[in-house]
Design a protein around this motif. Structure first.
Motif, PDB file in Angstrom:
ATOM      1  N   SER A   1     -22.684  28.483  81.826  1.00 53.08           N
ATOM      2  CA  SER A   1     -22.645  27.505  80.731  1.00 53.08           C
ATOM      3  C   SER A   1     -23.115  28.122  79.416  1.00 53.08           C
ATOM      4  CB  SER A   1     -23.511  26.292  81.081  1.00 53.08           C
ATOM      5  OG  SER A   1     -24.889  26.582  80.898  1.00 53.08           O
ATOM      6  N   ARG A   2     -23.733  29.285  79.496  1.00 50.60           N
ATOM      7  CA  ARG A   2     -24.179  29.969  78.286  1.00 50.60           C
ATOM      8  C   ARG A   2     -23.285  31.140  77.910  1.00 50.60           C
ATOM      9  NH1 ARG A   2     -28.525  27.801  75.615  1.00 50.60           N
ATOM     10  NH2 ARG A   2     -29.815  26.576  77.046  1.00 50.60           N
ATOM     11  N   LEU A   3     -22.227  31.328  78.674  1.00 54.36           N
ATOM     12  CA  LEU A   3     -21.298  32.426  78.383  1.00 54.36           C
ATOM     13  C   LEU A   3     -20.096  31.897  77.601  1.00 54.36           C
ATOM     14  CD1 LEU A   3     -21.138  34.333  81.810  1.00 54.36           C
ATOM     15  CD2 LEU A   3     -22.226  35.123  79.702  1.00 54.36           C
ATOM     16  N   PRO A   4     -19.481  32.737  76.809  1.00 51.24           N
ATOM     17  CA  PRO A   4     -18.241  32.341  76.148  1.00 51.24           C
ATOM     18  C   PRO A   4     -17.135  32.082  77.184  1.00 51.24           C
ATOM     19  CG  PRO A   4     -18.724  34.671  75.811  1.00 51.24           C
ATOM     20  CD  PRO A   4     -19.937  34.056  76.410  1.00 51.24           C
ATOM     21  N   ASP A   5     -16.184  31.240  76.805  1.00 53.84           N
ATOM     22  CA  ASP A   5     -15.150  30.825  77.746  1.00 53.84           C
ATOM     23  C   ASP A   5     -14.402  31.977  78.400  1.00 53.84           C
ATOM     24  OD1 ASP A   5     -15.553  28.134  77.765  1.00 53.84           O
ATOM     25  OD2 ASP A   5     -14.344  27.778  75.969  1.00 53.84           O
ATOM     26  N   VAL A   6     -14.128  33.014  77.620  1.00 59.14           N
ATOM     27  CA  VAL A   6     -13.369  34.135  78.196  1.00 59.14           C
ATOM     28  C   VAL A   6     -14.100  34.738  79.381  1.00 59.14           C
ATOM     29  CG1 VAL A   6     -11.833  34.981  76.408  1.00 59.14           C
ATOM     30  CG2 VAL A   6     -14.292  35.421  76.224  1.00 59.14           C
TER      31      VAL A   6
ATOM     32  N   PRO B   1     -32.716  38.284  74.169  1.00 58.55           N
ATOM     33  CA  PRO B   1     -32.968  38.188  72.732  1.00 58.55           C
ATOM     34  C   PRO B   1     -31.723  37.797  71.926  1.00 58.55           C
ATOM     35  CG  PRO B   1     -33.121  40.463  73.516  1.00 58.55           C
ATOM     36  CD  PRO B   1     -33.051  39.590  74.718  1.00 58.55           C
ATOM     37  N   ASN B   2     -30.572  38.217  72.388  1.00 60.41           N
ATOM     38  CA  ASN B   2     -29.335  37.928  71.676  1.00 60.41           C
ATOM     39  C   ASN B   2     -28.703  36.611  72.125  1.00 60.41           C
ATOM     40  OD1 ASN B   2     -28.789  38.770  74.217  1.00 60.41           O
ATOM     41  ND2 ASN B   2     -27.716  40.647  73.604  1.00 60.41           N
ATOM     42  N   GLY B   3     -29.430  35.866  72.928  1.00 62.09           N
ATOM     43  CA  GLY B   3     -28.898  34.598  73.387  1.00 62.09           C
ATOM     44  C   GLY B   3     -28.026  34.715  74.627  1.00 62.09           C
ATOM     45  N   ARG B   4     -27.903  35.901  75.107  1.00 60.89           N
ATOM     46  CA  ARG B   4     -27.077  36.105  76.287  1.00 60.89           C
ATOM     47  C   ARG B   4     -27.869  35.759  77.557  1.00 60.89           C
ATOM     48  NH1 ARG B   4     -22.538  38.290  77.785  1.00 60.89           N
ATOM     49  NH2 ARG B   4     -22.408  39.154  79.899  1.00 60.89           N
ATOM     50  N   PRO B   5     -27.244  35.033  78.487  1.00 60.62           N
ATOM     51  CA  PRO B   5     -27.962  34.665  79.713  1.00 60.62           C
ATOM     52  C   PRO B   5     -28.181  35.876  80.614  1.00 60.62           C
ATOM     53  CG  PRO B   5     -25.668  34.007  79.883  1.00 60.62           C
ATOM     54  CD  PRO B   5     -25.870  34.504  78.477  1.00 60.62           C
ATOM     55  N   LEU B   6     -29.397  36.017  81.075  1.00 63.21           N
ATOM     56  CA  LEU B   6     -29.731  37.176  81.904  1.00 63.21           C
ATOM     57  C   LEU B   6     -30.073  36.773  83.334  1.00 63.21           C
ATOM     58  CD1 LEU B   6     -32.027  39.071  79.385  1.00 63.21           C
ATOM     59  CD2 LEU B   6     -29.600  39.474  79.861  1.00 63.21           C
ATOM     60  N   GLY B   7     -30.398  35.510  83.501  1.00 64.87           N
ATOM     61  CA  GLY B   7     -30.780  35.047  84.826  1.00 64.87           C
ATOM     62  C   GLY B   7     -30.970  33.559  84.799  1.00 64.87           C
ATOM     63  N   ALA B   8     -31.569  33.034  85.850  1.00 68.87           N
ATOM     64  CA  ALA B   8     -31.747  31.589  85.899  1.00 68.87           C
ATOM     65  C   ALA B   8     -32.943  31.217  86.762  1.00 68.87           C
ATOM     66  CB  ALA B   8     -30.494  30.918  86.440  1.00 68.87           C
ATOM     67  N   ILE B   9     -33.513  30.075  86.421  1.00 70.97           N
ATOM     68  CA  ILE B   9     -34.546  29.479  87.250  1.00 70.97           C
ATOM     69  C   ILE B   9     -33.891  28.373  88.073  1.00 70.97           C
ATOM     70  CG2 ILE B   9     -36.554  27.970  87.196  1.00 70.97           C
ATOM     71  CD1 ILE B   9     -37.532  29.430  84.789  1.00 70.97           C
ATOM     72  N   HIS B  10     -34.233  28.342  89.339  1.00 64.59           N
ATOM     73  CA  HIS B  10     -33.737  27.269  90.197  1.00 64.59           C
ATOM     74  C   HIS B  10     -34.910  26.473  90.739  1.00 64.59           C
ATOM     75  CE1 HIS B  10     -30.355  30.123  91.374  1.00 64.59           C
ATOM     76  NE2 HIS B  10     -31.290  30.906  90.877  1.00 64.59           N
ATOM     77  N   ILE B  11     -34.698  25.196  90.923  1.00 57.92           N
ATOM     78  CA  ILE B  11     -35.594  24.417  91.762  1.00 57.92           C
ATOM     79  C   ILE B  11     -34.721  23.741  92.800  1.00 57.92           C
ATOM     80  CG2 ILE B  11     -37.356  22.622  91.856  1.00 57.92           C
ATOM     81  CD1 ILE B  11     -37.943  23.073  88.953  1.00 57.92           C
ATOM     82  N   ALA B  12     -35.090  23.892  94.043  1.00 58.82           N
ATOM     83  CA  ALA B  12     -34.259  23.345  95.120  1.00 58.82           C
ATOM     84  C   ALA B  12     -35.074  22.401  95.993  1.00 58.82           C
ATOM     85  CB  ALA B  12     -33.684  24.469  95.967  1.00 58.82           C
ATOM     86  N   GLY B  13     -34.447  21.321  96.385  1.00 60.50           N
ATOM     87  CA  GLY B  13     -35.124  20.354  97.242  1.00 60.50           C
ATOM     88  C   GLY B  13     -34.189  19.818  98.317  1.00 60.50           C
TER      89      GLY B  13
END
Lengths: 271, 271
Positions: free
Chosen positions: B167-172, B230-242
């Motif tokens: 969701s943080r990446l450009p469409d291409v 720093p450039n706004g590019r997504p590098l990873g993610a936090i998850h919470i799972a239940g």
DNA sequence: ATAACTGTATCGCCTGTCGATACAAGTCTT
DNA sequence: AAGACTTGTATCGACAGGCGATACAGTTAT
């Protein structure tokens, strides 16, 4: 003077040492891993030339190796583009190692329960000669960053887990470990004198667990219990660590040694 | 039919594929890592010959490589002596990777706090093209064994973290990932249809987090929030799972999405 | 500017790898 | 107990390919 355990200089003989007795046995593969191992002693990204001399390899060779490892994903460029860092592909092998280690498979659920009951930091480390390597870490409270990473290693000689392991080894092997271990202390409480270590081990043999107080980190108390393989040989250890601001050493041992022992027993392969 | 995510067959294109377009570029180092990678697809120790053919390398070459890797500690004999398994030395490199990754350094304390507040499983995974690789795992409750290991990877396409990243990446780039991803479902709830995935991503863009329900594990609900460089590019993610036995998806999102977002924000490098 | 870094490219020599082949030791059938 | 499989190990020669030397281009620091 305190040694900084977060740095690569943690007093453990470098895993590279002595592996290559004869310099003639240098091959490409060994060279490559040698280059990857250069990161063991750094805190920051390394440039190509830094990588070369840190690993004792010529520029050209390093260049070739780095290029290869990079295309394979074992080395990456730093976020800022300032140098090289280990690549994410390494974690695939981590996963393989952990998956395929039956000890870890059996230990994980036990450790989860243990941590829930203990409410202190619970670790599981593997016995690897002079060092204990953390394979599973479960902390309850806030800890320093480096203390929380898988793969961190500490000397067998002066940690609760290592002492617990040594208490299950025959004397010759214990002596061998004592003789070859680095004796630089972490804190002024670190016990490295051979005779004192022997006494601690005898104590651990009697109690069934090892207790260390501020030997690695100031303010930390820890109990360790060995985990045994099918033949009775120690393969690793469970640790529970707490703070001296909350516990006296004896109270800590009284409370947690039974829990740790029970957990270790649940992991031990009886056969 | 459900895919077993604990096996190597987790629907992620094998990291080896496509790395060596031209067979001529085969070198000793690559060969060695190829052999080590044979463990990705097995559940048990491998014999020398099995190792050879699993990695598509001749017997002689495998013999040489295994011998080298063994003396270096990257491959060990199985406890029972029945074959080879990855060696503990690999964890040294794991440690280096984790230590030198600034993202993980910043994330660790935040995740600890997050888990204490959330009291559910909290993970941090790194974006690596088609897959998300778990780098830090903090579970509160008992979980299945394989789900708890560092280095485990899941498809970017159908996990909460992956969706959050996309969701943080450009469409291409999103389209590229969708096009190249393996579409085999894990459960009958797994969303892999390109159009549906696009919709989920649009949703995630609006909400600021991604919600997945039983897409990887039956009975599991998870929220994911991207962590940015720093450039706004997504590098990873936090998850919470239940677990769905305790939460409805909307209640879960309402409760945990803000926590996860807050945590992600604390990690993001602003500059 | 100069200087000191970065990473990259080229090009032979000679080393070290890989294939083929053989063998020893152990395990499961028969 | 002998055979038919495994397993890991050893040897050896041909030739691919790694390594050293060297040069160069692009950045950052002085």
């Amino acid at each position: 003077m305190l040694r900084n355990i977060s740095s690569g200089e943690n007093g453990i003989r470098n895993p590279d040492d002595g592996k290559r007795e004869d310099q003639l046995f240098v091959q490409a593969v060994a060279r490559a891993m040698q280059v990857l191992s250069a990161f063991h002693r750094t805190q920051r990204p390394l440039s190509l030339t830094a990588l070369a001399e840190a690993s004792g390899v010529g520029r050209s060779a390093a260049q070739r190796v780095v290029h290869t490892l990079q295309t394979l994903g074992y080395i990456e460029r730093d976020e800022a583009g300032r140098g090289y860092v280990p690549g994410i592909r390494l974690l695939d092998h981590t996963h393989d190692y952990l998956r395929l280690n039956p000890l870890i498979e059996r230990a994980t659920p036990v450790l989860l329960d243990l941590r829930r009951n203990a409410r202190e930091r619970v670790d599981f480390s593997l016995f690897d000669d002079l060092r204990m390597v953390y394979a599973v870490r479960m902390q309850s409270k806030r800890e320093t960053f480096f203390a929380t990473l898988v793969g961190h290693s500490v000397p067998t000689l002066c940690t609760s887990g290592g002492r617990a392991v040594m208490s299950r080894l025959p004397d010759v092997e214990v002596e061998d470990i004592i003789a070859r271990s680095d004796r630089r202390p972490f804190t002024d409480k670190t016990i490295t004198d051979p005779q004192e270590v022997r006494e601690k081990i005898t104590e651990a043999r009697q109690l069934g667990y090892a207790l260390t107080v501020e030997e690695v980190l100031v303010g930390e108390v820890a109990v360790g219990v060995a985990v045994l393989g099918p033949n009775g040989r120690p393969l690793g250890a469970i640790h529970i660590a707490g703070s001296l601001s909350e516990w006296t050493p004896s109270a800590f041992a009284e409370r947690f040694a039974p829990l740790a022992s029970e957990a270790a027993h649940a992991i031990n392969r009886v056969r």
